[in-house]
Write an enzyme that holds these catalytic residues in place. Sequence first.
Site, PDB file in Angstrom:
ATOM      1  N   ASN A  37       0.851  -1.186   0.000  1.00  0.00           N
ATOM      2  CA  ASN A  37       0.000   0.000   0.000  1.00  0.00           C
ATOM      3  C   ASN A  37       0.892   1.244   0.000  1.00  0.00           C
ATOM      4  O   ASN A  37       2.127   1.159   0.035  1.00  0.00           O
ATOM      5  CB  ASN A  37      -0.933  -0.010   1.218  1.00  0.00           C
ATOM      6  CG  ASN A  37      -0.174   0.213   2.530  1.00  0.00           C
ATOM      7  OD1 ASN A  37       1.009  -0.110   2.647  1.00  0.00           O
ATOM      8  ND2 ASN A  37      -0.858   0.735   3.523  1.00  0.00           N
ATOM      9  N   CYS A  39       1.728   3.450   2.193  1.00  0.00           N
ATOM     10  CA  CYS A  39       2.598   3.736   3.343  1.00  0.00           C
ATOM     11  C   CYS A  39       3.611   2.631   3.638  1.00  0.00           C
ATOM     12  O   CYS A  39       4.311   2.682   4.646  1.00  0.00           O
ATOM     13  CB  CYS A  39       1.742   4.003   4.578  1.00  0.00           C
ATOM     14  SG  CYS A  39       0.557   5.352   4.356  1.00  0.00           S
ATOM     15  N   GLU A  41       3.368  -0.474   4.648  1.00  0.00           N
ATOM     16  CA  GLU A  41       3.249  -1.392   5.782  1.00  0.00           C
ATOM     17  C   GLU A  41       2.290  -2.549   5.548  1.00  0.00           C
ATOM     18  O   GLU A  41       2.301  -3.515   6.311  1.00  0.00           O
ATOM     19  CB  GLU A  41       2.855  -0.631   7.071  1.00  0.00           C
ATOM     20  CG  GLU A  41       1.367  -0.456   7.302  1.00  0.00           C
ATOM     21  CD  GLU A  41       0.757   0.703   6.545  1.00  0.00           C
ATOM     22  OE1 GLU A  41      -0.391   1.081   6.810  1.00  0.00           O
ATOM     23  OE2 GLU A  41       1.439   1.252   5.667  1.00  0.00           O
TER      24      GLU A  41
END
Length: 331
Positions: A37, A39, A41
């Site tokens: 994704n 970000c 994570e």
Amino acid sequence: AKVLESRQQKGLPYLFFKYTWNKYNPNKDTGIIYCTNLCIESASNFSPDNLIHVCNLVSINYANVTETELEAVCTASVRILDNTIEITEEPVTEASRHNSTYRVIGVGSMGLADYLALNKHNYNTGKQLINKLFEQQAYYCTKASADLAIERGSFNLFSKSEWSKGYLIGKSLTWFKENSSNYERWEVLSKQIQFTGIRNSQISAVAPNTSSSLLQGCAASILPIYSKLYFDKNSKGTVPIAATYIKEGFWYYQEQKDVDQNIIIDIVGTAIQPWIDTGISMELVINLNNGITKKDIADMIVNAWKKECKGIYYIRSITKGIDNNCISCTN
């Protein structure tokens, strides 16, 4: 060179270490993790025409969770996210199919800097404490998902996963014998999962929490604070905003720009990531006042890869001319 220059000036592009992600992929027999994704994570197997990864995330606030509360909080977090999969109305069929196939969730963390300060540690001294904390979280969350499988059933592809072969969070029991503080409980849990399954194919992920941590009144994610004290000029007057335990642990709060970023990389890669079965949104802060070069940034990236971090989110830079001594050395 262009990538490093962009990293130094803009913090982009984000980096995803594909090999490391797939090395610990619990569903490697049924697919490949191609990307994460935004970000960095949360990720899992996907195929655009069939399965689209869905982020089902929550974060435990370590600024106000005690050690005796941790098991109950982890158990509740797993159940909340599994319930979320049931009640979510996904916008596309491929996302709904992924949720029902893999049931990926991500229990994360925030407020680690507050937790360290409250326990009279910082990122230079607290590695052992951090490792213990995240092992506890990993065990409680994995056990909660295993117990939930007894109640609700395993995720659809459990029989083809590493879980069914005795692996836990992508690792063999030999790894736990060498690295865990309580091997016996992991061994028992592995046998339970092989016999009765596990509800969620992936269980943990550490999001950046830059906004949500403000609502929680704690430090963002698992990183040092940006500043011990800053002033909110958008409100009426100038309102000082201080770290949560600034009174109790002033000297234990470190501002990230004053920490060697290789210490952050080491903690993330060797004390946190081993207990997180998906990823960690790791940001680095480069203090240009210290003469950091593009070569230094390149070395940090290679170090993160060697330490088996799964990726790097922003690399933020502190502009030359900032006085580093103003807040850090005041009392």
